[in-house]
Design an enzyme around this catalytic site. Structure first.
Site, PDB file in Angstrom:
ATOM      1  N   HIS A 223      11.593  -0.425  -0.856  1.00  0.00           N
ATOM      2  CA  HIS A 223      11.205  -1.733  -0.346  1.00  0.00           C
ATOM      3  C   HIS A 223      12.378  -2.428   0.358  1.00  0.00           C
ATOM      4  O   HIS A 223      12.245  -3.591   0.751  1.00  0.00           O
ATOM      5  CB  HIS A 223      10.709  -2.638  -1.474  1.00  0.00           C
ATOM      6  CG  HIS A 223       9.428  -2.167  -2.111  1.00  0.00           C
ATOM      7  ND1 HIS A 223       8.365  -1.692  -1.372  1.00  0.00           N
ATOM      8  CD2 HIS A 223       9.033  -2.112  -3.413  1.00  0.00           C
ATOM      9  CE1 HIS A 223       7.378  -1.358  -2.186  1.00  0.00           C
ATOM     10  NE2 HIS A 223       7.757  -1.613  -3.427  1.00  0.00           N
TER      11      HIS A 223
ATOM     12  N   GLY B  30       0.784  -1.233   0.000  1.00  0.00           N
ATOM     13  CA  GLY B  30       0.000   0.000   0.000  1.00  0.00           C
ATOM     14  C   GLY B  30       0.809   1.272   0.000  1.00  0.00           C
ATOM     15  O   GLY B  30       0.329   2.318   0.426  1.00  0.00           O
TER      16      GLY B  30
END
Length: 244
Positions: free
Chosen positions: A102, A53
């Site tokens: 990430h 998200g």
């Protein structure tokens, strides 16, 4: 450290990294460049496992920092630390920068951590992440069947106010409601398709349904996934919210 390559991605230092161009060229060089990145006092870094998200949170944070509910025509990929072709490009982003990545905590910019600057870590139920990742790969034609792939609700205004408090921003009730409305899934998905300056055809926004994993996992697959997950996060308090 040398990297290995598999059909799943680039294996580096025990982690599987995606096939982003900078990582394909030299994963170690890009990871070190991220760790050595010169920061600014008002930088915010959003970090999460893929498909958790970050696009959604990135848009909310942008609205909070600019104190209005207008969408930006920029995409989060323009400040995606392991994705941008030249990391020097982030130097041209005006402050306050919303950087995103990430990579795990140990690979984040050292200066950012040492100076205790803002980090927003997005956590999503691992099963919903797993399902989202399946559909993401399916869109690329990399996988077709769920079983094949398996082998290998919050109140938005309250969460927005929590983010604003963390960012040390005064956010009026009116602006909070406007951001919650603009960052509703359908409107945000439409804005991404109509307003963002990108030639990418990737579908980042799929369904945004909490618990969608139940429509994919069999009971046996759920038990197998639970066993694997618990072996990886045993002792961590982060994931307790999903099992309370």
């Amino acid at each position: 450290m040398a990297a290995n390559y598999s059909r799943e991605g680039i294996v580096y230092n025990g982690l599987i990294l995606p096939f982003y161009k900078p990582l394909l060229e030299n994963p170690g060089a890009r990871i070190n460049a991220i760790k050595d990145l010169e920061g600014r006092c008002d930088d915010v870094i959003i970090t999460a496992f893929p498909r958790s998200g970050t696009h959604w949170i990135w848009e909310i944070v942008h609205m909070l920092l600019t104190q209005n509910d207008e969408y930006t025509d920029k995409t989060k990929e323009s400040a995606f630390l392991e994705f941008v072709d030249d990391l020097n490009k982030v130097e041209h982003i005006p402050s306050p920068r919303i950087l995103n990545t990430h990579v795990p905590y140990g690979w984040l910019p050292k200066q950012h951590i040492e100076k205790k600057r803002k980090i927003i870590h997005v956590v999503r139920n691992p099963k919903d992440v797993f399902v989202s990742y399946f559909h993401f790969k399916k869109n690329f034609g990399l996988i077709e069947e769920w079983n094949e792939f398996f082998k290998y609700v919050i109140k938005p205004t309250e969460e927005i106010l929590k983010l604003a408090k963390f960012l040390e921003i005064d956010c009026s009730d009116e602006l909070t409601e406007k951001i919650a409305d603009k960052c509703g899934f359908d409107k945000l998905k439409n804005a991404h398709c109509t307003m963002k300056k990108t030639e990418s055809k990737v579908e980042y926004y799929r369904k945004s349904e909490v618990g969608d994993w139940k429509n994919h996992f069999t009971d046996a697959q759920n038990a197998e996934f639970e066993e694997l997950l618990q072996s990886k996060v045993d002792g961590s308090s982060v994931y307790k919210k999903f099992y309370s």
